[in-house]
Design an enzyme around this catalytic site. Structure first.
Site, mmCIF file in Angstrom:
data_model
loop_
_atom_site.group_PDB
_atom_site.id
_atom_site.type_symbol
_atom_site.label_atom_id
_atom_site.label_comp_id
_atom_site.label_asym_id
_atom_site.label_seq_id
_atom_site.Cartn_x
_atom_site.Cartn_y
_atom_site.Cartn_z
ATOM 1 N N PHE A 95 68.974 23.664 50.880
ATOM 2 C CA PHE A 95 69.267 23.420 52.291
ATOM 3 C C PHE A 95 68.541 24.402 53.212
ATOM 4 O O PHE A 95 68.356 24.142 54.381
ATOM 5 C CB PHE A 95 70.775 23.417 52.575
ATOM 6 C CG PHE A 95 71.459 24.743 52.394
ATOM 7 C CD1 PHE A 95 71.538 25.653 53.436
ATOM 8 C CD2 PHE A 95 72.040 25.065 51.178
ATOM 9 C CE1 PHE A 95 72.188 26.864 53.256
ATOM 10 C CE2 PHE A 95 72.683 26.273 50.998
ATOM 11 C CZ PHE A 95 72.748 27.183 52.042
ATOM 12 N N TYR A 96 68.103 25.556 52.649
ATOM 13 C CA TYR A 96 67.306 26.468 53.474
ATOM 14 C C TYR A 96 65.954 25.846 53.815
ATOM 15 O O TYR A 96 65.342 26.168 54.813
ATOM 16 C CB TYR A 96 67.020 27.770 52.724
ATOM 17 C CG TYR A 96 68.136 28.780 52.748
ATOM 18 C CD1 TYR A 96 68.989 28.882 53.838
ATOM 19 C CD2 TYR A 96 68.315 29.659 51.685
ATOM 20 C CE1 TYR A 96 69.999 29.821 53.857
ATOM 21 C CE2 TYR A 96 69.319 30.601 51.695
ATOM 22 C CZ TYR A 96 70.160 30.676 52.788
ATOM 23 O OH TYR A 96 71.146 31.606 52.794
ATOM 24 N N CYS A 97 65.477 25.013 52.903
ATOM 25 C CA CYS A 97 64.109 24.511 53.019
ATOM 26 C C CYS A 97 64.025 23.173 53.738
ATOM 27 O O CYS A 97 62.957 22.811 54.238
ATOM 28 C CB CYS A 97 63.494 24.372 51.626
ATOM 29 S SG CYS A 97 63.378 25.955 50.795
ATOM 30 N N GLN A 128 77.808 31.978 52.598
ATOM 31 C CA GLN A 128 76.969 30.984 51.919
ATOM 32 C C GLN A 128 77.015 31.130 50.392
ATOM 33 O O GLN A 128 76.659 30.209 49.668
ATOM 34 C CB GLN A 128 75.519 31.126 52.400
ATOM 35 C CG GLN A 128 75.337 30.626 53.816
ATOM 36 C CD GLN A 128 73.957 30.986 54.369
ATOM 37 O OE1 GLN A 128 73.263 31.838 53.830
ATOM 38 N NE2 GLN A 128 73.587 30.333 55.443
#
Ligand SMILES: NC(=O)c1ccc[n+]([C@@H]2O[C@H](COP(=O)([O-])OP(=O)(O)OC[C@H]3O[C@@H](n4cnc5c(N)ncnc54)[C@H](O)[C@@H]3O)[C@@H](O)[C@H]2O)c1
Length: 302
Positions: A156-158, A245
């Protein structure tokens, strides 16, 4: 689903972090425990585990020391009469890079590979003959890392991030960062990753050798999970956002309990992946992975 009550488990590296969460979760299922750690506080951890209502033998010792492992495993068998579950958890991380000098590298090698790989190897070699002789099956859980299967950066960071070096949109749905990503945790992880990838040799080799003895072997491949080790990466001062997170060791432990409760026909020879940003839960069994003989299937219920 089987009841784990009354079984005996060994958990290595149980003083803090994930190992402690595994031991607590097993104790809450009524599993008697033999726990070890290099930290002297393992004695108090043992008493806390007994307070949950199970028998516990706690020993200070180093998993890379063959004499300690032999004595600890043999004493566990004498005290409890049996060993049903081995949780090979003790692990260390330290920065190591390709051009480190030889002297530092050898010290790092002994520490990282000695704990993460040799420790799991020694416990396997000591426990497996006992499990085979008992003739009642067993479970081995090796603790690995998400670096086995991803680059370590949560998906989800990417997503949508044009800075992601792996930003190919493979599904054609406009999700940058959805593309295939190389495995491994970065350039300061060569020894750590080598020590963890090598665990595949024990995962598959042991599962093949032990399937007909009803001994299952599985590995846990978690991403960032709140622990002493992870906090040390953040100088013990992570931001609230970072902590929010991370996955929780307790949730991770419940997945391990789920694997154990499946019993002898459950998942086998599987690297179970837990990713940040996704629900921490058992993945579907890998199907149709055959070993030794056509009628021996590992990876899913028969
Ligand atoms: N926390 C994470 O994000 C994460 C992610 C992937 C994999 N892992 C793996 O999970 C396992 C547990 O990690 P953690 O995050 O709980 O670490 P941690 O440092 O919080 O706990 C590790 C425990 O192992 C013990 N230990 C270390 N070396 C030992 C040795 N030689 N002999 C006996 N005990 C020893 C430590 O004293 C400690 O109690 C490790 O194998 C680690 O590689 C952790």
């Amino acid at each position: 689903m089987i009841d784990l009550k009354g079984k005996t488990a060994i958990v290595t590296g149980a003083a803090v972090g994930l190992g402690n969460a595994y031991a607590v979760a097993l104790a809450k299922e009524g599993v008697n425990l033999a726990v070890c750690d290099v930290r002297p506080e393992i004695g108090k951890v043992g008493r806390d585990l007994e307070n949950i209502g199970v028998q516990c033998e706690a020993r200070e010792g180093d998993v890379s020391d063959p004499d300690f492992v032999r004595r600890f495993v043999d004493d566990t068998k004498s005290i409890f009469g049996r060993i049903d579950i081995l949780v090979n958890n003790a692990g260390v991380w330290g920065a190591s890079v390709a051009d480190d000098d030889m002297e530092k590298s050898l010290t790092d090698y002994e520490n990282i590979v000695g704990t993460n790989l040799k420790g799991e190897f020694l416990f396997g070699r000591a426990v497996i003959p006992i499990m085979i002789e008992q003739g009642t099956g067993g479970d081995i859980i090796n603790v690995a890392t998400d670096h086995m299967v991803t680059c370590g950066t949560p998906h989800f960071y990417c997503e949508g991030n044009s800075e992601c070096p792996h930003k190919e949109d493979i599904h054609g749905i406009g999700n940058a960062g959805d593309g295939p990503r190389p495995t491994g945790g970065g350039d300061a992880m060569d020894l750590y990753d080598a020590s963890k990838w090598a665990l595949n040799g024990f995962l598959y080799g042991w599962a093949k050798a032990l399937t007909d003895k009803n001994i299952r072997v599985n590995a846990l491949c978690m991403g960032a999970t709140d622990s002493y080790m992870l906090r040390s990466f953040h100088d013990f001062d992570p931001s609230e956002e970072e902590v929010s997170q991370w996955m929780r060791a307790e949730d991770n432990a419940q997945v391990m309990i789920g694997i154990l409760r499946e019993g002898r026909h459950g998942r086998n020879a599987q690297n179970h992946q837990f990713c940040m940003g996704r629900t921490v839960a058992l993945e579907p069994p890998i199907s149709q992975l055959y070993v030794l003989e056509e009628d021996v299937r590992i990876g899913g219920p028969k």
